[in-house]
Each structure stands twice: as C-alpha cells, then as structure tokens.
Write an enzyme that holds these catalytic residues in place. Structure first.
Site, PDB file in Angstrom:
ATOM      1  N   SER A 108       9.439  42.570  -5.682  1.00 27.07           N
ATOM      2  CA  SER A 108      10.482  42.518  -6.704  1.00 27.07           C
ATOM      3  C   SER A 108      11.291  43.808  -6.673  1.00 27.07           C
ATOM      4  O   SER A 108      11.198  44.569  -5.707  1.00 27.07           O
ATOM      5  CB  SER A 108       9.854  42.294  -8.087  1.00 27.07           C
ATOM      6  OG  SER A 108      10.837  41.964  -9.025  1.00 27.07           O
ATOM      7  N   ASN A 109      12.056  44.059  -7.717  1.00 30.28           N
ATOM      8  CA  ASN A 109      12.859  45.296  -7.804  1.00 30.28           C
ATOM      9  C   ASN A 109      12.942  45.713  -9.264  1.00 30.28           C
ATOM     10  O   ASN A 109      12.568  44.940 -10.147  1.00 30.28           O
ATOM     11  CB  ASN A 109      14.244  45.053  -7.194  1.00 30.28           C
ATOM     12  CG  ASN A 109      14.993  43.962  -7.925  1.00 30.28           C
ATOM     13  OD1 ASN A 109      15.330  44.098  -9.094  1.00 30.28           O
ATOM     14  ND2 ASN A 109      15.233  42.841  -7.253  1.00 30.28           N
ATOM     15  N   PRO A 110      13.395  46.937  -9.547  1.00 24.29           N
ATOM     16  CA  PRO A 110      13.313  47.434 -10.931  1.00 24.29           C
ATOM     17  C   PRO A 110      14.424  46.978 -11.869  1.00 24.29           C
ATOM     18  O   PRO A 110      14.608  47.579 -12.932  1.00 24.29           O
ATOM     19  CB  PRO A 110      13.341  48.960 -10.764  1.00 24.29           C
ATOM     20  CG  PRO A 110      13.879  49.222  -9.418  1.00 24.29           C
ATOM     21  CD  PRO A 110      13.885  47.964  -8.616  1.00 24.29           C
TER      22      PRO A 110
END
Ligand code: CTP
Length: 396
Positions: A206-208
């Site tokens: 995923s990513n932030p």
C-alpha cells in the site's frame, strides 16, 4: 463569515453551547447568544456571555427600558439563527407561529435563515407531532441539523435518536448552509485514499495516502450543492455526511466501483493513490515466514483513470500526479495521455504538504495549456479551487 445568533433552549446539551460559540468565533463568525429560562437551568448566563464575548439575550431583557424590543433587533441583526439545542417545544412553537417568548417572537419577526439542532428523548423526537413540526419547518425553508443516534442524556435511557450533533458537526452543517450552491445539478464521482494489494489475508502492499485530499473535494462539492459519490480506499477518516460512500480495498475493487458509476457521473476527480501493481499470487492462508530470500512477482494494475479517459464523452476528468524534480513536464504528459481536463500536481518530499498532512501546495495544469501555481493552503481550499475549474469545464 456570518452574523450568527445561537439560541439555547432547555436541554442537557445546553452545556455544549459555550463550546459551539467558541468554535463559531474561532471560524470568524460574529456571534450573539439568546437563552431561554429553561436553558439557564442547565448553563449559567456568565459562561454563555464569556464564550459569546457579549451579553446574553434573556426573557427579562426582552423589552429594554429605552423602549427597544430585542426580538426585532435580533431578527434584523442575525443572518442565521442556530437553535442549539432545540427542544420539541421550541420547534412546535415556531412551526405554529406562536410568539409568546423571546425566541419564538424573534423567529416570527423575520429571522432570515433558521437552523435547528434538535436534542430530546427519542420518543419525543419520533412523536408524530414533532415529526410533523419538523416537516413544517423544513417546508418553511428552515434547516434541520440532526439529531444523531447515540447515548441519550436522561438517566437510564440508553441509546436512541435524539442526541444533538456535536458542536464541530454543527459548525460543518452551518458552513454548508452558508455556501452558495453553484454546483447544484452536478453528479460528481470522487476517489480517495490508498488501495491495498493483499499477498495473503494479513499482508498487503500500500502507500501512506490519508485520503484527506479526496475527502476534502467530496465535502466541498457537497457543500456547493453537488450530488457526490465517494469511492474510498481504507482510511481512518469518518464518512462525510450527505455523501454516498463506497468502501473498497484493492485497485481492482476500486476500478469496479468507479466504472459501475461512470455512466451516472458528469465529472470524476481521481484523488486516490491507486497502487500500480498487485501480487501475482495471493495466498488464501497466512504465509509462514521462511529463512530464504523471497521474490515477489507483481502484475500491473489497470490504470483506472486512463480507462475513463478513453471513454470520456462530455465528462470532466481530473487526475492527480505526485512528482519530484521534473514534475511539470511529466504531469503535462499524463494530462494528455489520460485525456484529462485538469491534472493536480503534488510535490513529493516537501515538508508539511501532501501525504497525510492538512495542507497542500499544488500546480494545476489545464487541458487548454493554463498552468496555475497555488500557494500552500488547506486541502479544503485546494478542493474549492479544483471545483471552480470543474465547474468551468462542466458549464462550458
Ligand atoms: N491512477 C489510476 N489508476 C492507476 C494508477 C493511477 O486511476 N492504476 C490515477 C490516480 O488516481 C491519479 C493519476 O492516475 O489521479 C496519476 O497517477 P500516477 O500514479 O501519478 O501516474 P501514473 O500514470 O501511474 O505514472 P507514474 O506512476 O509512472 O508516475
């Protein structure tokens, strides 16, 4: 900013009125406060006066020694009257046009806009008479903020409908009420947040992304009168009121949710940080760790926005781009390749903006060649600037 008269009537939620008054003032609104005699059994005039930064309009002060009448003065002064908390009794009086106390007389004397924040026991809220009065008030052009479902105040009552919205929520509703409806009629699809690409039931790529930028666009558009569907990846943000929220996890789920609503939409703002890849193999069971090196094989995810661009029709399409250094040229290239009207360029690695923060500093690149560099501002303000351009393309 507006001149807001907060009218406090008799309920336990009256203790929240000072907080509400402070929030309104912090937002830049001019406030005055009115309290009914019953309200003053729950909260002191002094705490209201301090929070409002001025005297409290009370029943005793209705008619002044110099002959002035407070109900006329307040009705003329206020741009909005927010009755919070509002009792069933106060609503009934206003619906019937009674005017035997300061609040009901102020409302009848021509208050321009009125909003009610009901607070009462569930049985009273659901009583047919109260419901009838609520509908009458709405038909008169008044707004109803809530009530919410939650713990009720009286001892032993448990949970139910009838709880006053929290002051922060009332402030949001008021902001929406005061916003001109220049996007009325627009059907807007917004995506927000990250996607999760699972390797097994407990691990994912995923990513932030916090989802804040997309949520801000959805909320701003709602306030401006648009009909909004928000397709959201996993975030910690509460679902915005007045918006249909569709929750998804993976890029493939997001694609399905968006394509399924594409024929409905007149504009799409793709603020989601869609993962470009997903694991080629997804294990149904949790993968045990192994001592050896592990290689992950990834498959490219479909580019949702590009697909939308290939079947654009008369829709307005807005994309986002996260870039470093040579961003401008790359963003321009994406704008053309994905057939967009507007691309919002965010800078990666700048302090205090972008992923997770409350502010953003963006460059807007338009299809017609315009390049608008915006100073650092709140994401909500960025959202409004984006929507100004959506409106331009939508109308034009
Ligand atoms: N986007 C999308 N589907 C994807 C990837 C991205 O719809 N699979 C959308 C994003 O929501 C964003 C825009 O495309 O609005 C730009 O995404 P970005 O990842 O920056 O661009 P890419 O074209 O993927 O280019 P690169 O990652 O190589 O910079």
């Amino acid at each position: 900013m507006a001149r807001v008269l907060v009218a406090v009537t008799g309920g336990v939620a009256a203790i929240k009125a000072p907080h509400l008054l402070r929030l309104l003032r912090a937002q830049g609104h001019e406030v005055r406060v009115l309290a009914t005699p019953r309200a003053l059994e729950f909260i002191t005039p002094l705490s209201l006066a301090v929070a409002a930064g001025g005297e409290v309009a009370t029943e005793e002060a209705w008619f002044r020694p110099d002959g002035r009448a407070l109900h006329i003065e307040l009705a003329r002064w206020a741009e909005v009257v927010l009755v919070a908390p509002a009792t069933a009794d106060a609503m009934a009086k206003a619906a019937l046009g009674l005017a035997d106390d300061l609040l009901s007389a102020t409302l009848l004397a021509g208050a321009k806009r009125v909003a009610w924040a009901p607070a009462m026991n569930e049985a009273m809220w659901l009583a047919p008479k109260t419901q009838e009065h609520a509908r009458t008030l709405e038909a008169m052009g008044h707004a109803l903020f809530g009530p919410a479902y939650g713990p009720l105040a009286a001892v032993g009552e448990g949970e139910g409908w009838g709880r006053m919205l929290e002051p922060e929520e009332l402030l949001e509703r008021l902001q929406a009420l005061l916003t001109p409806k220049d996007l009325k009629g627009l059907k807007l699809l917004v995506s927000a947040g990250p996607t999760r690409e699972y390797l097994d039931p407990v691990r994912f790529l995923s990513n932030p992304s916090s989802g804040r930028m997309g949520y801000a666009v959805a909320e701003a558009a709602r306030d401006r009168g648009a009909e909004v569907v928000l397709v959201s990846g996993p975030t910690t943000l509460p679902a915005p009121w007045g918006v249909e929220v569709v929750r998804v996890e993976s890029a493939l789920e997001m694609r399905e949710a968006i394509l399924g609503r594409y024929s409905w939409a007149q504009a799409v703002v793709m603020a989601a940080a869609v993962a470009d890849y997903r694991p080629a193999e997804v294990s149904r069971e949790k993968e045990p760790k192994v001592a050896a090196e592990k290689v992950l094989r990834l498959l490219p995810n479909p580019d949702i926005l590009k697909e939308l661009g290939e079947n654009k029709g008369p829709r307005v399409l807005v994309g986002f781009a996260m870039e470093t250094g040579e961003g401008l040229a790359r963003a321009k290239e994406k704008l053309l390749r994905k057939n967009l009207d507007l691309i919002v360029l965010n800078w990666v690695n700048r302090e205090g903006v972008g992923f997770g923060s409350l502010e953003n500093e963006v460059v807007l690149l338009l299809r017609d060649g315009r390049v608008l560099e915006l100073p650092r501002m709140k994401k909500r303000q960025v959202a409004d600037r984006i929507l100004d351009l959506v409106k331009e393309f939508w109308k034009g």
